[in-house]
Design an enzyme around this catalytic site. Structure first.
Site, PDB file in Angstrom:
ATOM      1  N   HIS A   1       1.051  -1.295  -0.122  1.00  0.00           N
ATOM      2  CA  HIS A   1       0.020  -0.004  -0.146  1.00  0.00           C
ATOM      3  C   HIS A   1       0.812   1.194   0.000  1.00  0.00           C
ATOM      4  O   HIS A   1       0.292   2.309   0.367  1.00  0.00           O
ATOM      5  CB  HIS A   1      -0.956   0.023   1.354  1.00  0.00           C
ATOM      6  CG  HIS A   1      -2.057  -0.873   1.093  1.00  0.00           C
ATOM      7  ND1 HIS A   1      -2.894  -1.244   2.147  1.00  0.00           N
ATOM      8  CD2 HIS A   1      -2.399  -1.800   0.007  1.00  0.00           C
ATOM      9  CE1 HIS A   1      -3.905  -2.188   1.766  1.00  0.00           C
ATOM     10  NE2 HIS A   1      -3.505  -2.543   0.435  1.00  0.00           N
TER      11      HIS A   1
ATOM     12  N   CYS B   1       4.985  12.900  -7.288  1.00  0.00           N
ATOM     13  CA  CYS B   1       4.357  13.975  -8.331  1.00  0.00           C
ATOM     14  C   CYS B   1       2.990  13.700  -8.961  1.00  0.00           C
ATOM     15  O   CYS B   1       2.979  12.761  -9.416  1.00  0.00           O
ATOM     16  CB  CYS B   1       5.821  14.494  -8.925  1.00  0.00           C
ATOM     17  SG  CYS B   1       5.025  15.842 -10.105  1.00  0.00           S
TER      18      CYS B   1
ATOM     19  N   CYS C   1       4.585  14.322 -12.912  1.00  0.00           N
ATOM     20  CA  CYS C   1       5.570  13.554 -13.669  1.00  0.00           C
ATOM     21  C   CYS C   1       5.834  12.301 -13.019  1.00  0.00           C
ATOM     22  O   CYS C   1       6.516  11.376 -13.492  1.00  0.00           O
ATOM     23  CB  CYS C   1       7.182  14.413 -13.641  1.00  0.00           C
ATOM     24  SG  CYS C   1       7.797  14.380 -12.223  1.00  0.00           S
TER      25      CYS C   1
ATOM     26  N   ASN D   1      -4.090 -12.896  15.386  1.00  0.00           N
ATOM     27  CA  ASN D   1      -5.050 -11.758  15.517  1.00  0.00           C
ATOM     28  C   ASN D   1      -5.710 -12.179  16.856  1.00  0.00           C
ATOM     29  O   ASN D   1      -6.209 -13.250  17.028  1.00  0.00           O
ATOM     30  CB  ASN D   1      -5.722 -11.849  14.451  1.00  0.00           C
ATOM     31  CG  ASN D   1      -6.508 -10.374  14.252  1.00  0.00           C
ATOM     32  OD1 ASN D   1      -7.130  -9.913  15.029  1.00  0.00           O
ATOM     33  ND2 ASN D   1      -6.340  -9.975  13.031  1.00  0.00           N
TER      34      ASN D   1
HETATM   35  P1  OAD Z   1      -7.115  -3.060  10.219  1.00  0.00           P
HETATM   36  O1  OAD Z   1      -7.565  -1.891  11.245  1.00  0.00           O
HETATM   37  O2  OAD Z   1      -8.423  -3.162   9.346  1.00  0.00           O
HETATM   38  O3  OAD Z   1      -7.222  -4.410  11.116  1.00  0.00           O
HETATM   39  C1  OAD Z   1      -6.297  -4.409  12.331  1.00  0.00           C
HETATM   40  C2  OAD Z   1      -6.195  -5.868  12.878  1.00  0.00           C
HETATM   41  O4  OAD Z   1      -5.314  -5.955  13.662  1.00  0.00           O
HETATM   42  C3  OAD Z   1      -7.644  -6.184  13.375  1.00  0.00           C
HETATM   43  O5  OAD Z   1      -8.207  -7.564  12.926  1.00  0.00           O
HETATM   44  C4  OAD Z   1      -7.415  -6.318  14.975  1.00  0.00           C
HETATM   45  O6  OAD Z   1      -8.119  -7.505  15.634  1.00  0.00           O
HETATM   46  C5  OAD Z   1      -5.893  -6.642  14.772  1.00  0.00           C
HETATM   47  N1  OAD Z   1      -5.099  -6.310  15.970  1.00  0.00           N
HETATM   48  C6  OAD Z   1      -5.379  -5.418  16.877  1.00  0.00           C
HETATM   49  N2  OAD Z   1      -4.394  -5.176  17.808  1.00  0.00           N
HETATM   50  C7  OAD Z   1      -3.483  -6.171  17.511  1.00  0.00           C
HETATM   51  C8  OAD Z   1      -2.303  -6.748  18.051  1.00  0.00           C
HETATM   52  N3  OAD Z   1      -1.754  -6.134  19.125  1.00  0.00           N
HETATM   53  N4  OAD Z   1      -1.453  -7.465  17.383  1.00  0.00           N
HETATM   54  C9  OAD Z   1      -2.018  -8.262  16.539  1.00  0.00           C
HETATM   55  N5  OAD Z   1      -3.270  -7.843  15.646  1.00  0.00           N
HETATM   56  C10 OAD Z   1      -3.992  -6.791  16.341  1.00  0.00           C
HETATM   57  O7  OAD Z   1      -5.836  -3.010   9.284  1.00  0.00           O
HETATM   58  P2  OAD Z   1      -5.545  -3.489   8.214  1.00  0.00           P
HETATM   59  O8  OAD Z   1      -5.970  -5.241   8.212  1.00  0.00           O
HETATM   60  O9  OAD Z   1      -3.956  -3.441   8.150  1.00  0.00           O
HETATM   61  O10 OAD Z   1      -5.632   0.372   3.324  1.00  0.00           O
HETATM   62  O11 OAD Z   1      -6.085  -2.839   7.240  1.00  0.00           O
HETATM   63  C11 OAD Z   1      -5.994  -3.115   5.579  1.00  0.00           C
HETATM   64  C12 OAD Z   1      -6.004  -1.993   5.096  1.00  0.00           C
HETATM   65  O12 OAD Z   1      -7.235  -0.987   5.296  1.00  0.00           O
HETATM   66  C13 OAD Z   1      -5.062  -0.767   5.548  1.00  0.00           C
HETATM   67  O13 OAD Z   1      -3.721  -1.039   4.860  1.00  0.00           O
HETATM   68  C14 OAD Z   1      -5.583   0.435   4.826  1.00  0.00           C
HETATM   69  C15 OAD Z   1      -6.978   0.317   5.374  1.00  0.00           C
HETATM   70  O14 OAD Z   1      -7.764   0.871   4.627  1.00  0.00           O
HETATM   71  C16 OAD Z   1      -5.473   1.358   2.948  1.00  0.00           C
HETATM   72  O15 OAD Z   1      -5.145   2.575   3.122  1.00  0.00           O
HETATM   73  C17 OAD Z   1      -5.281   1.357   1.264  1.00  0.00           C
HETATM   74 ZN    ZN Z   2       7.272  16.236 -10.914  1.00  0.00          ZN
END
Ligand code: OAD
Ligand code: ZN
Length: 249
Positions: A123, A131, A134, A218
């Protein structure tokens, strides 16, 4: 508990033997570094709806507001330090070698700062801008000297955060490398992701279907949980310590 202990031993054994290991991480692995997750209690998205900030439409409408949010997260990421879970994955990479790949959805840069080298940042990253005219990518100045929006060092145009937004495609080459690693993995490890954002979320399924041993870490159940051979319902530090740390006597 003896059942769980047996499963953990099996997972440890497989991780120790495997020559091809693929790891997918999400925001949960950085929770112990003090960075908020997106979803769940204390998540960033509780205060901000993603479609208001992490989309091309939001940026076109109000670039300053979107940049302010990214600048805030950039500062937090710079002030945070990698935690023990990041470090355990560095050790795993050293042990496995070339057959290792770490795919992260995180944009905080903590895996690289911990020392991981075979990393795909699916991501993008908070530490760079791109930019709008460009396409030049460049590192942001340190947070104390950073006044958004940044401008391109090559052509002077305004630059956007070098991240993937909702509604945008993932960088094709990065996703291909990630997909291949999960397809080929003997062991796939999915840590701290809600596994609801595609296509990253499907990497665990790809590995499972191709015959990998799938381990999830998780504190909450996710759509991947029913597929996992082992699902450790705990934080990333505790879970990776169990799987990769020094064996308790
Ligand atoms: P999320 O915030 O969706 O999920 C976080 C996960 O971490 C949840 O399932 C929690 O249960 C778990 N969690 C919480 N505390 C924890 C700990 N101490 N140890 C392990 N796990 C824990 O985050 P992502 O799955 O990374 O994308 O989200 C995916 C994408 O959604 C992100 O990259 C972002 C967001 O929109 C973009 O911005 C494109
Ligand atoms: Zn540029």
């Amino acid at each position: 508990m003896s059942g769980l202990r047996g499963q953990v031993d099996e997972a440890r054994g497989r991780l120790a033997q495997a020559r091809r290991v693929a790891v997918l991480t999400g925001a949960g692995i950085s929770a112990a570094s003090g960075l908020p997750t997106f979803r769940g209690p204390g998540g960033v998205w509780e205060e901000f709806r993603p479609e208001e900030l992490a989309t091309p439409v939001a940026y076109a409408r109000d670039p300053h507001r979107v940049w302010a949010w990214y600048a805030w997260r950039y500062r937090m990421a710079c002030e945070a330090s990698p935690n023990r879970a990041h470090e355990l994955l560095v050790a795993l990479e050293r042990a496995v070698g070339d057959g290792f790949l770490l795919v992260t959805q995180n944009v905080d840069g903590l895996h690289r700062r911990a020392g991981s080298q075979r990393v795909v940042e699916l991501h993008g990253t908070l530490h760079r801008a791109r930019c709008e005219a460009c396409g030049e990518r460049f590192a942001l100045p340190p947070p104390d000297r950073f006044v958004p929006p940044p401008h391109c060092p090559r052509c002077g145009s305004r630059a956007r955060p070098d991240v993937v937004w909702f509604g945008e495609l993932l960088p094709a080459a990065a996703y291909r490398v990630a997909h291949e690693a999960f397809q080929a993995a003997e062991v796939a490890l999915v840590v701290g992701t809600s596994a609801v954002v595609e296509p990253a979320a499907s990497l665990g399924r790809v590995a499972r279907r191709a015959g990998a041993y799938l381990v999830e870490v998780n504190p909450e159940a996710t759509p991947l949980t029913p597929l996992a051979h082992l699902s450790l319902r705990c934080g990333a530090v505790e879970g990776l310590e169990l799987l990769l740390g020094t064996q308790p006597s």
